[in-house]
Design an enzyme around this catalytic site. Structure first.
Site, PDB file in Angstrom:
ATOM      1  N   HIS A  98       0.842  -1.007  -0.074  1.00 24.31           N
ATOM      2  CA  HIS A  98      -0.008   0.046   0.011  1.00 24.31           C
ATOM      3  C   HIS A  98       0.890   1.064   0.023  1.00 24.31           C
ATOM      4  CE1 HIS A  98      -2.773   3.040   1.291  1.00 24.31           C
ATOM      5  NE2 HIS A  98      -3.839   2.321   0.761  1.00 24.31           N
ATOM      6  N   GLU A 170      -3.839   2.249  -7.300  1.00 26.69           N
ATOM      7  CA  GLU A 170      -4.113   3.173  -6.601  1.00 26.69           C
ATOM      8  C   GLU A 170      -3.160   4.386  -6.848  1.00 26.69           C
ATOM      9  OE1 GLU A 170      -6.257   1.831  -2.752  1.00 26.69           O
ATOM     10  OE2 GLU A 170      -4.310   1.792  -2.435  1.00 26.69           O
TER      11      GLU A 170
HETATM   12  P1  PGA Z   1      -9.307   6.486   0.232  1.00 24.41           P
HETATM   13  O1  PGA Z   1      -8.069   5.243   0.600  1.00 24.41           O
HETATM   14  O2  PGA Z   1     -10.529   5.645  -0.263  1.00 24.41           O
HETATM   15  O3  PGA Z   1      -9.405   7.027   1.565  1.00 24.41           O
HETATM   16  O4  PGA Z   1      -8.469   7.272  -0.788  1.00 24.41           O
HETATM   17  C1  PGA Z   1      -7.926   4.226  -0.597  1.00 24.41           C
HETATM   18  C2  PGA Z   1      -6.742   3.478  -0.012  1.00 24.41           C
HETATM   19  O5  PGA Z   1      -5.926   3.686   0.479  1.00 24.41           O
HETATM   20  O6  PGA Z   1      -6.955   2.127  -0.191  1.00 24.41           O
END
Ligand code: PGA
Length: 257
Positions: A98, A170
């Protein structure tokens, strides 16, 4: 009209303490029977609450994931929890790589690769997160950044037959900012990501998720238009009403393709 399976993963990060995580899991358990069978839902609570949340949701179809875990099985590693310890308490997924781990806790590509390998060996399904920073996007090197992360993470992993992999795209600039990636840009990266992963792991079933400021208003675009298999949701997944709305919108979008 076809119905595709949709994967809706809730990363509670450190937003909720143990009691709050238990309360949210209990509320989810009460509504879980109404979720469509085409929606595979998983929640990723704080490590402190993993066991309780797993017990609360054990009779539902909601699966449990850890936000992080270490690759060594047991030993003198103060403060760590190993991937191998997760299945014993009913945890079936683990987030790996992540962006908050990479950037705030300085996890390297090598760490990510070792965690991924340990997850596969322990029978825990990894959710590998990749994405470019704002600087890489501005420089026009997003594609190279994503490809480098994928190659480093997946290049040498020996994959057991039948094991699934989840990859979450992401963009770092979209995570926790309220500035979600546009559908067209996300789709472009999804296509690229799928091509690279299929090239690296030709015999593995891969599900590609989008993550970064997902809300009830934008989730349908990622599932219905950009062709993602699901979403990884942070902040919005910690409020019951908002999360249920995301589940409803995503399930609808997957049904109407
Ligand atoms: P967020 O986070 O939806 O708060 O932007 C997504 C994630 O970190 O998986």
């Amino acid at each position: 009209m076809t119905e595709k399976k949709v994967y809706l993963f809730a990363n509670w990060k450190m937003y909720l303490d143990c009691d709050e995580s238990v309360a949210l899991a209990q509320a989810l358990a009460r509504t879980a029977a109404s979720f469509s069978v085409t929606a595979q839902i998983a929640v990723f609570p704080t490590t402190l609450a993993l066991r309780s949340v797993a017990e609360i949701l054990s009779t539902s179809h909601v699966a449990i994931g850890a936000q992080n875990a270490y690759w060594v099985e047991k030993g003198g590693y103060t403060g760590e929890t190993s991937v191998a310890m997760l299945p014993q308490i009913g945890v079936s997924y683990v987030l790996v790589g992540h962006s908050e781990r990479r950037h705030l806790f300085h996890e390297t590509n090598k760490d990510v690769q070792q965690k991924l390998e340990a997850a596969v060996a322990a029978g825990v399904t990894p959710v590998l997160c990749v994405g470019e920073t704002q600087a890489e996007r501005d420089l026009g090197t997003a594609t190279e950044a994503i490809e480098a992360q994928l190659r480093a993470a997946l290049g040498n992993v020996r994959w057991p037959l039948g094991k699934e992999l989840y990859v979450a795209y992401e963009p770092v600039w979209a995570v926790g900012t309220g500035n979600a990636c546009g559908v067209a840009e996300a789709e472009q990266e999804r296509v690229l990501l799928k091509k690279i992963v299929n090239g690296l792991l030709p015999n593995v079933t891969v599900h590609i998720l989008y993550g970064g400021s997902v809300r009830p208003e934008n989730v349908a675009g990622y599932i219905g238009v950009a062709g993602f298999d699901g979403v990884l949701v942070g902040q919005a997944s910690t409020q019951l009403k908002v999360w249920l709305d995301i589940i409803a919108q995503a399930t609808d979008a997957a049904t109407n393709i």
